[in-house]
Design an enzyme around this catalytic site. Structure first.
Site, PDB file in Angstrom:
ATOM      1  N   GLU A 167     -16.418  -7.711  39.390  1.00  0.00           N
ATOM      2  CA  GLU A 167     -17.071  -8.852  40.018  1.00  0.00           C
ATOM      3  C   GLU A 167     -18.588  -8.682  39.971  1.00  0.00           C
ATOM      4  O   GLU A 167     -19.128  -7.715  40.483  1.00  0.00           O
ATOM      5  CB  GLU A 167     -16.605  -8.944  41.478  1.00  0.00           C
ATOM      6  CG  GLU A 167     -17.472  -9.802  42.362  1.00  0.00           C
ATOM      7  CD  GLU A 167     -17.092  -9.675  43.840  1.00  0.00           C
ATOM      8  OE1 GLU A 167     -16.150  -8.916  44.159  1.00  0.00           O
ATOM      9  OE2 GLU A 167     -17.742 -10.336  44.660  1.00  0.00           O
TER      10      GLU A 167
ATOM     11  N   ASP B  85     -15.565  -6.433  45.258  1.00  0.00           N
ATOM     12  CA  ASP B  85     -16.142  -5.955  46.512  1.00  0.00           C
ATOM     13  C   ASP B  85     -15.097  -5.968  47.631  1.00  0.00           C
ATOM     14  O   ASP B  85     -14.149  -6.741  47.596  1.00  0.00           O
ATOM     15  CB  ASP B  85     -17.307  -6.857  46.944  1.00  0.00           C
ATOM     16  CG  ASP B  85     -18.536  -6.645  46.068  1.00  0.00           C
ATOM     17  OD1 ASP B  85     -18.570  -5.624  45.355  1.00  0.00           O
ATOM     18  OD2 ASP B  85     -19.435  -7.504  46.103  1.00  0.00           O
TER      19      ASP B  85
ATOM     20  N   ASP C  27     -14.921  -7.297  50.494  1.00  0.00           N
ATOM     21  CA  ASP C  27     -15.213  -8.314  51.510  1.00  0.00           C
ATOM     22  C   ASP C  27     -14.407  -9.577  51.197  1.00  0.00           C
ATOM     23  O   ASP C  27     -13.606  -9.590  50.264  1.00  0.00           O
ATOM     24  CB  ASP C  27     -16.719  -8.611  51.574  1.00  0.00           C
ATOM     25  CG  ASP C  27     -17.253  -9.121  50.237  1.00  0.00           C
ATOM     26  OD1 ASP C  27     -16.436  -9.446  49.353  1.00  0.00           O
ATOM     27  OD2 ASP C  27     -18.480  -9.186  50.075  1.00  0.00           O
TER      28      ASP C  27
ATOM     29  N   ASP D 244     -15.229 -12.437  49.910  1.00  0.00           N
ATOM     30  CA  ASP D 244     -15.443 -12.967  48.568  1.00  0.00           C
ATOM     31  C   ASP D 244     -14.716 -12.134  47.520  1.00  0.00           C
ATOM     32  O   ASP D 244     -14.103 -12.661  46.598  1.00  0.00           O
ATOM     33  CB  ASP D 244     -16.943 -12.988  48.242  1.00  0.00           C
ATOM     34  CG  ASP D 244     -17.633 -14.172  48.917  1.00  0.00           C
ATOM     35  OD1 ASP D 244     -16.908 -15.117  49.299  1.00  0.00           O
ATOM     36  OD2 ASP D 244     -18.862 -14.133  49.055  1.00  0.00           O
TER      37      ASP D 244
END
Ligand code: 0RA
Length: 635
Positions: free
Chosen positions: A425, A498, A500, A502
Site C-alpha cells: 500500500e 498499514d 489501520d 485504511d
C-alpha cells in the site's frame, strides 16, 4: 475380567491411538491451527449427528482460559453399557478405538464419514487430558483420560433425568504448533452448521478474555436464513427467497436461492453438512437444472427468440446466492481436498428435483421470473462486450506478461516457485520495501491507495483500472476465463498494508480482487497477508516487537521492575526503516505470513460485502465492531 484377553485388546487399542499420536496429520490434516480447530469440529460433528438422528437440539461450546474446550450436547449420551466384543463400556470404545463411533450408531445420515468423522478417539489421542460426562439412564457417568488412556474406570457420579454428553479436552501442546483457538473461525463454522440444521441451537462462549464473548446461533428458516444472511447487505432482485426440498431413495435435498443486483455469484453446496468446496454431482445437477429451466422458460415466454443463443449458466448465475444442501447415507468425497461429492445418483436426483420445482416457481411468479431473465440477458451482453474488450487489450499487449508494469521492482530469479511479490500500500511504503527486500527472490509492486472495488464494478471497468492491470500483468496469470495458474510468476503474493482502518480496507479490496478474478490463486495457497508489528518496545538497547495488543501486555509484564521502556506504535509501514521492515515483516526466517484460504470463503465474502457492499450502515457497523481490535484502530 480375564486379564489376558483384556491386555491383548489393550495393546491393539494403544497401537491405534499411538499411530494417531505418531502421525497426527494423517488423521487431522495438520498440527497447525487448522488441525487444532479440527478437534473441536470432530466433537461438535458427533453432536450434530445426534441432532441429525433427531435426538439433540442444543450444542454448547466453551473455550476455557486454560486452553481446553468443552462441547456439551443434549443428545442421547454416548452409550455406557458393556460392549462384549471389546469388554469395555461403549463410552470407552468410542473414545479409544479408531472409527468406532459409527459402528453402533444406527443407520441415519451422518456428518462423519466424510472429510471429518475420524472419530472422537482421535481427539482423545491428541489431548493431554480429556474429561467426559454422560447423562443417560437416570445417571451421570464420568471418566477421565490422559493421552488417550483412561486414568480410572467409568463411574456413576450422580443422578439426572436429562440426557447428553459433555466432553472437555486439553489439546496436547507437544503435538500442536499452537493451542490458541480463533474465535471467529469457530463461530463462522458453527453459524454455518446452524444454518444447515434448522432449529439446532449452537452457542459459543470464549472465556479466555476478561470479558467473555458469546454468540448463539439458531435459525428457524434453515438455509433460507443462510441465503438471507449472505444477501443481508445487498439489493435483491426479488423479495422472497426461493426454497424447495425433495426426499427420495437417493437421500434428501434442499435448495434456497435469491438473486441480488451484484455481478458475482455465491453458490455454496453442502453434503451431510460438509462444505463441498470442490463441488460435485449435487452442484452439477443444480447448475444443469437452473440453466435448462431458465432457458426453457425464456423461450416459452418469447424472451429468447428462435434465432437467439441460449443464455449461459454463468450469465444466469450472475448475482445469484444459492445454498444446495443434500443429505445421503453413504457420501463419497473425492478431489484434492476431499470436498467434491462423487455419488453419481445425486446428479440426476438434484437435477430433476430442481427442474420441477423451479419451473413451477417461474410459472407462478412471473414478475421475479422476468426480473431475473432481464438481468441474465444484460449479463450476456456485458460478458460479450467484456470479452471483446479483453481481446482488444490483449492485442494491445496490456495484459501480457512481456510488458511488466513500470512500478514493479521485479526479483532477479525466474523460478516462480521461489519468487514472491509484495503488494504494498502506497508509494512510500513501497520505497521502504524496495530497500528492505532481498532482490533475488522478492519483487515489490506499490499500489496507489484505494484500488478499485471490483465488487461494485463490472469486469469491463475492473480491467481498465491501472492498478488492477498492474497486478494482473505482474502476477502473469490473466483473469477470469483466461486465468492460467501455470503462468503465475510468483507462488507467493503477499499483501502488505498499514495496520489501520485504511490498511484494512485496502487489504479487503485486494482480497476481493483475488476472490473474484483469481480465486485459484487463493485455492492454490499462493495468497498471503503480511503481519507487520504494531509496537516496538525498546528497553535500553534491546528491542522487541509486538504483533498484537496481548503480546504487548506480555512484553510489558515481562519487564524487570522499574526498568524504563519506550513504546513506539507503528501507524504505518512507512514509520519503519528498511532494516526494521526486513527483520519484522519480510525476512522469511523471522516473519509470520497468514495464508489466505477459501475455507472461510463465507467469512471473506461476508466481510467484503459488509465493508464494501451496497449499503452504508453495515460498513459503519463493521468498523465499529472491529474498533476494539487494534489492527483496525487508527490512533
Ligand atoms: C455412539 C452411539 C450412539 C450415540 C453416540 C455414540 C454419541 C456420540 C457422541 C459424541 C458427542 N456426543 C455424542 N452423542 C452420542 C447412539 C446412542 C443410542 O442408540 O442410544
Amino acid at each position: 475380567m480375564s486379564k489376558q484377553t483384556y491386555s491383548g485388546k489393550d495393546i491393539q487399542v494403544l497401537e491405534g491411538l499411538e499411530a494417531v499420536r505418531k502421525r497426527p496429520s494423517m488423521y487431522i490434516g495438520s498440527t497447525g491451527p487448522k488441525g487444532l480447530h479440527h478437534l473441536v469440529y470432530e466433537v461438535v460433528d458427533n453432536s450434530v449427528d445426534e441432532a441429525l438422528a433427531g435426538y439433540c437440539t442444543a450444542i454448547e461450546v466453551v473455550l476455557h482460559a486454560d486452553g481446553s474446550a468443552t462441547v456439551v450436547d443434549n443428545g442421547r449420551g454416548i452409550p455406557v453399557d458393556n460392549v462384549p466384543k471389546y469388554r469395555k463400556s461403549g463410552l470407552e470404545v468410542v473414545l479409544t478405538i479408531l472409527h468406532a463411533g459409527g459402528k453402533f450408531g444406527g443407520e441415519g445420515y451422518k456428518v462423519s464419514g466424510g472429510l471429518h468423522g475420524v472419530g472422537v478417539s482421535v481427539v482423545n489421542a491428541l489431548s493431554s487430558r480429556l474429561d467426559v460426562e454422560v447423562k443417560r439412564d437416570g445417571k451421570v457417568w464420568a471418566q477421565s483420560y490422559e493421552y488417550g488412556k483412561p486414568t480410572g474406570p467409568l463411574q456413576a457420579v450422580g443422578k439426572s433425568k436429562a440426557t447428553g454428553t459433555t466432553i472437555r479436552f486439553w489439546p496436547d501442546d507437544s503435538i500442536f504448533e499452537t493451542v490458541d483457538y480463533d474465535y471467529d473461525t469457530l463461530a463462522t463454522r458453527f453459524r454455518e452448521t446452524a444454518f444447515l440444521n434448522k432449529n439446532l441451537k449452537i452457542s459459543i462462549t470464549d472465556e479466555r478474555e476478561l470479558e467473555p464473548r458469546r454468540e448463539e446461533f439458531k435459525y428457524a428458516g434453515g438455509i433460507v436464513d443462510f441465503v438471507k444472511y449472505l444477501n443481508e447487505n445487498k439489493d435483491t432482485l426479488h423479495h422472497k427467497v426461493i426454497y424447495f426440498e425433495s426426499e427420495a431413495d437417493e437421500g434428501h435435498a434442499e435448495v434456497a436461492l435469491q438473486w441480488n443486483t451484484g455481478y458475482s455469484d455465491s453458490v455454496l453446496a453442502f453434503a451431510n453438512n460438509i462444505n463441498t468446496h470442490e463441488g460435485g454431482t449435487h452442484l452439477e445437477g443444480f447448475k444443469n437444472a437452473l440453466t435448462r429451466t431458465i432457458n426453457d422458460y425464456a423461450r416459452r415466454q418469447g424472451i429468447l427468440k428462435e434465432k437467439d443463443d441460449n443464455l449461459s449458466g454463468e450469465d444466469i448465475r450472475e448475482g445469484l446466492v444459492a445454498i444446495i444442501s443434500v443429505k445421503l447415507k453413504d457420501p463419497q468425497f473425492e478431489g484434492q481436498t476431499k470436498t467434491k461429492l462423487g455419488n453419481t445418483e445425486m446428479r440426476g436426483f438434484v437435477q430433476s428435483a430442481v427442474m420441477q420445482a423451479l419451473a413451477e416457481y417461474l410459472e407462478e411468479h412471473p414478475k421475479p421470473a422476468r426480473t431475473v431473465l432481464t438481468k441474465a440477458t444484460q449479463a450476456a451482453k456485458a460478458r460479450a462486450a467484456a470479452r471483446k474488450a479483453r481481446e482488444l487489450t490483449r492485442r494491445k499487449g496490456l495484459l501480457e506478461s512481456t510488458t511488466l508494469p513500470g512500478k514493479l521492482a521485479d526479483c532477479s530469479i525466474k523460478d516462480a516457485e521461489l519468487s514472491e511479490i509484495y503488494l504494498v500500500e502506497g508509494d512510500s511504503a513501497g520505497g521502504s520495501a524496495k530497500q528492505a527486500r532481498d532482490r533475488s527472490f522478492q519483487a515489490i509492486l506499490p499500489l496507489k491507495g484505494k484500488i478499485l472495488n471490483v465488487e461494485k464494478a463490472g469486469i469491463n471497468r475492473a480491467l481498465s483500472s491501472e492498478e488492477i492491470q498492474a497486478m494482473i500483468t505482474a502476477l502473469g496469470t490473466n483473469v477470469a476465463e483466461e486465468f492460467d495458474l501455470s503462468q503465475a510468476r510468483y507462488h507467493k503474493a503477499i499483501i502488505m498494508t498499514d495496520a489501520d482502518v485504511d490498511g484494512a480496507h485496502i487489504r479487503c479490496l485486494i482480497l476481493t480482487f483475488f476472490y473474484r478474478y483469481m480465486r485459484e490463486m487463493i485455492e492454490a495457497g499462493y495468497v498471503y497477508i503480511a503481519q507487520p508489528p504494531l509496537y516496538k518496545v525498546a528497553v535500553g538497547k534491546k528491542q522487541q516487537y509486538a504483533f498484537s495488543e496481548r503480546q504487548l501486555q506480555q512484553i510489558l509484564e515481562g519487564l524487570a521492575e522499574g526498568s524504563k521502556s519506550n513504546i513506539q506504535r507503528y501507524k504505518g509501514l512507512g514509520e519503519m526503516n528498511p532494516e526494521q521492515l526486513w527483520e519484522t515483516t519480510m525476512d522469511p526466517a523471522r516473519r509470520t505470513l497468514l495464508q489466505v484460504t477459501l475455507d472461510d470463503a463465507l467469512a471473506a465474502e461476508k466481510s467484503f460485502v459488509d465493508l464494501m457492499g451496497d449499503q452504508v450502515e453495515p460498513r459503519r457497523e463493521f468498523i465499529q465492531r472491529h474498533a476494539k481490535d487494534v489492527r483496525f484502530l487508527d490512533i
